[in-house]
Design a protein around this motif. Structure first.
Motif, PDB file in Angstrom:
ATOM      1  N   THR A 183      -7.200   0.265  -0.997  1.00 17.23           N
ATOM      2  CA  THR A 183      -7.785   0.377   0.306  1.00 17.23           C
ATOM      3  C   THR A 183      -7.902   1.897   0.912  1.00 17.23           C
ATOM      4  O   THR A 183      -9.120   2.030   1.226  1.00 17.23           O
ATOM      5  CB  THR A 183      -6.836  -0.105   1.483  1.00 17.23           C
ATOM      6  N   LEU A 196      -7.355   3.214   9.367  1.00 16.46           N
ATOM      7  CA  LEU A 196      -8.349   3.567   8.259  1.00 16.46           C
ATOM      8  C   LEU A 196      -9.796   4.143   8.761  1.00 16.46           C
ATOM      9  O   LEU A 196     -10.487   4.840   8.088  1.00 16.46           O
ATOM     10  CB  LEU A 196      -8.976   2.357   7.646  1.00 16.46           C
ATOM     11  N   TYR A 247     -11.034   2.952  -1.546  1.00 15.10           N
ATOM     12  CA  TYR A 247     -12.431   2.133  -1.233  1.00 15.10           C
ATOM     13  C   TYR A 247     -12.732   2.674   0.233  1.00 15.10           C
ATOM     14  O   TYR A 247     -13.846   2.944   0.426  1.00 15.10           O
ATOM     15  CB  TYR A 247     -12.034   0.513  -0.730  1.00 15.10           C
ATOM     16  N   THR A 248     -11.649   3.160   1.231  1.00 20.35           N
ATOM     17  CA  THR A 248     -12.301   3.662   2.422  1.00 20.35           C
ATOM     18  C   THR A 248     -12.837   5.024   2.258  1.00 20.35           C
ATOM     19  O   THR A 248     -13.942   5.328   2.781  1.00 20.35           O
ATOM     20  CB  THR A 248     -11.045   3.696   3.386  1.00 20.35           C
ATOM     21  N   VAL A 267      -0.792   2.267   5.964  1.00 18.56           N
ATOM     22  CA  VAL A 267      -1.369   0.909   5.556  1.00 18.56           C
ATOM     23  C   VAL A 267      -0.335   0.058   4.793  1.00 18.56           C
ATOM     24  O   VAL A 267      -0.150  -1.159   4.928  1.00 18.56           O
ATOM     25  CB  VAL A 267      -2.448   1.205   4.638  1.00 18.56           C
ATOM     26  N   GLN A 316      -2.605  -2.649  -3.393  1.00 12.25           N
ATOM     27  CA  GLN A 316      -3.685  -2.959  -2.465  1.00 12.25           C
ATOM     28  C   GLN A 316      -3.817  -1.842  -1.446  1.00 12.25           C
ATOM     29  O   GLN A 316      -4.620  -1.617  -1.133  1.00 12.25           O
ATOM     30  CB  GLN A 316      -3.231  -3.933  -1.645  1.00 12.25           C
ATOM     31  N   SER A 317      -2.647  -1.094  -0.987  1.00  8.94           N
ATOM     32  CA  SER A 317      -2.890  -0.015  -0.393  1.00  8.94           C
ATOM     33  C   SER A 317      -3.418   1.200  -0.778  1.00  8.94           C
ATOM     34  O   SER A 317      -4.227   1.814  -0.200  1.00  8.94           O
ATOM     35  CB  SER A 317      -1.387   0.436   0.272  1.00  8.94           C
TER      36      SER A 317
END
Length: 284
Positions: free
Chosen positions: A257, A88, A260-261, A35, A253-254
């Motif tokens: 992410t 992802l 979040y995933t 990512v 951000q990675s």
């Protein structure tokens, strides 16, 4: 329908996501690297893309070459986004399968789910992702076309912009509604089930707000933490170190992410337990 409260769903989703991170650190690390790499590549493509003013001026003298270059940049960005979505999706599928083994119902099949990265379940899951992303893209294109149509019809810039903004909100709400109604298909396909569109739609009838609220609250802490860390990074890095700031933000951000995933995946498992009885019967 299992008697699972909103609190149980949220706590279970956060607990299962943390457990997945502890039990699959190598997978999370590999996905993080992928990512971050795609994020850096996308940022470099964005920097190297011609500015809009330069594009307009050069298109008058070298229209074909300029359009080909713009098409190349767009294709590269699309390819990077595709790879990131694929990575992802692989993480989400593995987290869903892991979470399902943690929350087996009494009398359920206790066999270990498939851990293959490219099986029928993953292909169906990824197809579902592509369909929903395509729906958002189609809605965006429709709004842009409508906005251009209003401009060509002679409406003022302010009026056409307001109308386009209204259409954009309606389009996002519509696609989000459809996504929530079909959300049970994510854990269902990851577990090996088929894409039962009608069954998923019927299973979520009358539960849109519960599903949407649960998913939003589950990821809200991650969004808040990522926002705070991004602000701190911007405050700590000097303006002259724009490169370091960019890398730092991409790292934040990675990580966000990934979290979040994973949290969205485990939350979908708990919602599947609560509302997916008919889908589970089909899979079994």
């Amino acid at each position: 329908m299992e008697d699972i409260t909103l609190s149980q769903c949220l706590k279970g989703a956060w607990r299962d996501a943390a457990s997945a991170l502890r039990h699959m650190p190598v997978l999370f690390l590999l996905v993080f690297v992928a990512v971050l790499a795609t994020g850096i590549a996308g940022y470099e493509v964005q920097l190297s893309a011609p500015a809009s003013d330069a594009f307009l001026s050069s298109s008058m003298t070298a229209g074909g070459a300029t359009q080909a270059a713009a098409l190349g940049y767009s294709a590269t960005s699309l390819g990077i986004s595709f790879v990131q979505c694929l990575v992802l999706a692989a993480l989400a599928v593995q987290v869903i399968r892991f979470a399902m083994t943690l929350n087996l119902e009494p009398g359920a099949d206790s066999s270990t789910p498939s851990t293959r990265l490219w099986d029928a379940g993953f292909r169906r899951y990824f197809l579902l992702c592509i369909v929903l992303v395509a729906a958002y893209v189609a809605a965006t294109i429709a709004v842009v076309i409508a906005w251009n149509g209003l401009r060509l019809a002679g409406l003022s810039s302010g009026t056409s912009m307001a109308a386009a903004a209204t259409l954009a909100v309606l389009a996002v709400c519509g696609v989000s509604y459809v996504s929530a109604r079909l959300s049970l298909l994510f854990p269902h396909t990851a577990a090996g089930g088929r894409l039962q569109w009608r069954a998923a739609w019927e299973a979520t009838r009358g539960h849109f707000w519960v599903i949407s609220t649960t998913a939003l609250v589950a990821i809200l802490p991650i969004v808040a933490i990522a926002t705070v860390l991004s602000i701190i990074a911007e405050m700590l890095v000097a303006a002259s170190s724009i490169g370091s700031l960019t890398v730092g933000l991409l790292v934040v951000q990675s990580v966000a992410t990934l979290l979040y995933t994973a949290t969205a995946a485990t939350c979908s498992v708990w919602l599947y337990r609560k509302f997916g009885a008919d889908l589970k019967a089909e899979r079994e």
